[in-house]
Write a protein that holds these residues in place. Sequence first.
Motif, mmCIF file in Angstrom:
data_model
loop_
_atom_site.group_PDB
_atom_site.id
_atom_site.type_symbol
_atom_site.label_atom_id
_atom_site.label_comp_id
_atom_site.label_asym_id
_atom_site.label_seq_id
_atom_site.Cartn_x
_atom_site.Cartn_y
_atom_site.Cartn_z
ATOM 1 N N THR A 71 38.135 12.008 -5.128
ATOM 2 C CA THR A 71 36.741 11.670 -5.444
ATOM 3 C C THR A 71 36.650 10.314 -6.145
ATOM 4 O O THR A 71 35.712 9.550 -5.910
ATOM 5 N N ASN A 72 37.643 10.010 -6.976
ATOM 6 C CA ASN A 72 37.658 8.681 -7.625
ATOM 7 C C ASN A 72 37.772 7.571 -6.584
ATOM 8 O O ASN A 72 37.133 6.513 -6.698
ATOM 9 N N GLU A 73 38.593 7.823 -5.568
ATOM 10 C CA GLU A 73 38.768 6.833 -4.503
ATOM 11 C C GLU A 73 37.486 6.680 -3.684
ATOM 12 O O GLU A 73 37.090 5.560 -3.341
ATOM 13 N N LEU A 74 36.818 7.803 -3.397
ATOM 14 C CA LEU A 74 35.564 7.754 -2.642
ATOM 15 C C LEU A 74 34.465 7.057 -3.444
ATOM 16 O O LEU A 74 33.678 6.279 -2.894
ATOM 17 N N VAL A 75 34.426 7.330 -4.747
ATOM 18 C CA VAL A 75 33.454 6.683 -5.625
ATOM 19 C C VAL A 75 33.687 5.176 -5.647
ATOM 20 O O VAL A 75 32.748 4.370 -5.548
ATOM 21 N N GLU A 76 34.955 4.799 -5.752
ATOM 22 C CA GLU A 76 35.306 3.372 -5.794
ATOM 23 C C GLU A 76 34.879 2.655 -4.508
ATOM 24 O O GLU A 76 34.337 1.543 -4.553
ATOM 25 N N LYS A 77 35.123 3.323 -3.362
ATOM 26 C CA LYS A 77 34.804 2.689 -2.071
ATOM 27 C C LYS A 77 33.296 2.642 -1.790
ATOM 28 O O LYS A 77 32.834 1.765 -1.064
ATOM 29 N N SER A 78 32.547 3.594 -2.349
ATOM 30 C CA SER A 78 31.105 3.641 -2.077
ATOM 31 C C SER A 78 30.291 2.841 -3.090
ATOM 32 O O SER A 78 29.179 2.401 -2.790
ATOM 33 N N ILE A 286 24.719 8.924 -3.309
ATOM 34 C CA ILE A 286 25.063 10.257 -3.827
ATOM 35 C C ILE A 286 26.566 10.354 -4.073
ATOM 36 O O ILE A 286 27.004 10.862 -5.104
ATOM 37 N N VAL A 287 27.365 9.861 -3.130
ATOM 38 C CA VAL A 287 28.825 9.907 -3.297
ATOM 39 C C VAL A 287 29.269 9.021 -4.462
ATOM 40 O O VAL A 287 30.091 9.426 -5.283
ATOM 41 N N SER A 288 28.689 7.836 -4.560
ATOM 42 C CA SER A 288 29.080 6.915 -5.644
ATOM 43 C C SER A 288 28.696 7.468 -7.012
ATOM 44 O O SER A 288 29.295 7.111 -8.030
ATOM 45 N N ASP A 289 27.712 8.365 -7.027
ATOM 46 C CA ASP A 289 27.212 8.949 -8.281
ATOM 47 C C ASP A 289 27.826 10.322 -8.542
ATOM 48 O O ASP A 289 27.262 11.132 -9.288
ATOM 49 N N TYR A 290 28.979 10.585 -7.955
ATOM 50 C CA TYR A 290 29.599 11.926 -7.998
ATOM 51 C C TYR A 290 29.728 12.484 -9.415
ATOM 52 O O TYR A 290 29.463 13.662 -9.658
ATOM 53 N N LYS A 291 30.133 11.678 -10.358
ATOM 54 C CA LYS A 291 30.378 12.162 -11.716
ATOM 55 C C LYS A 291 29.100 12.581 -12.443
ATOM 56 O O LYS A 291 29.171 13.200 -13.508
ATOM 57 N N MET A 292 27.953 12.257 -11.857
ATOM 58 C CA MET A 292 26.676 12.623 -12.465
ATOM 59 C C MET A 292 25.975 13.752 -11.717
ATOM 60 O O MET A 292 24.832 14.083 -12.019
ATOM 61 N N TRP A 293 26.647 14.367 -10.750
ATOM 62 C CA TRP A 293 26.022 15.449 -9.985
ATOM 63 C C TRP A 293 25.575 16.573 -10.918
ATOM 64 O O TRP A 293 26.341 17.064 -11.737
#
Length: 302
Positions: A71-78, A286-293
């Motif tokens: 998820t960190n990698e997806l957040v970084e890429k998005s 939404i993906v980039s904001d994963y930690k705030m879901w």
Amino acid sequence: MELSISISLFSVLIASFSLIHSITSSRRSNRNSIDISKNELRSNSLIAFSQASEKYIEEIHFIDNRFTEITNELVEKSTGLIDEIGNTLEEYCFIEKNKVDLKYSLLKLVKEIREYYDHELLYQYGLNLNFRLNHLRYINSEYFKITNKYFKFINNFFFRNNIESPEEHIMSSPIINWNYELIYNSIDKKDYKSILIDIYKKIEPFKETYKKNLITIEDLKRRMEQLVSENKYEIFDIMEIPNLRKLQTHLDLIHSFYINDFEIKENYKIVNAISFIIYLSTYLYIVSDYKMWGKYQTEVIS
């Protein structure tokens, strides 16, 4: 004679005392044995519980740590892709730059949609959310002016109550409506194909990252399902572990929450590229904001 009787009585007394002491000692010994057995049983149970729970906790830690890396990698890429898409809109805008700010309008619109879906990110399955978010691809100029039975169907099917769905809020939102119209009226239709091709090039690294990690996500999801299945026969419930249900939900959501793609063919007429850009931007945000879901707690859907 009296001495003999006294000695005999004393002997009887001693014998009686010895017998009583023996019985008492025996009972005490039995009690001690029972206590020792209970303690051993309790100790063995705790050891067995500890060993069993340790096996699950170690596996859960592994799944959680590996999933966090993904998820960190997806957040970084998005992260930052919304800005890049906004910049692309600005490049194709035929209205004077000082009169409109398409980059800001896109971000404002996408943030509004993201907030309406915040509560859904706590418990919804990925396919469910994917299906519902996909409706953004079909926004058009009449979208905000009609009472669309589609949204009533969505609401009745998924909620079955009087609570308004995120889709209904989106349809009636003046912020989303106004910013959509601004973007839609600022891009020439003849540029639709070119703008989508440019945007797809920008998001390709994210798509490759998701595709690369999908097999691992599937494996983590399978391992989690196996743990839950095996736990049925244990003396404790692993679902009582804090945040485990959240991890399980997010595994499923990320696994099935993907970009609904389409191929841009040479002679393919694109009716409305703006709606598809809004869909892509919302997904990426939404993906980039994963930690705030689940942490927005917006009043409209709480």
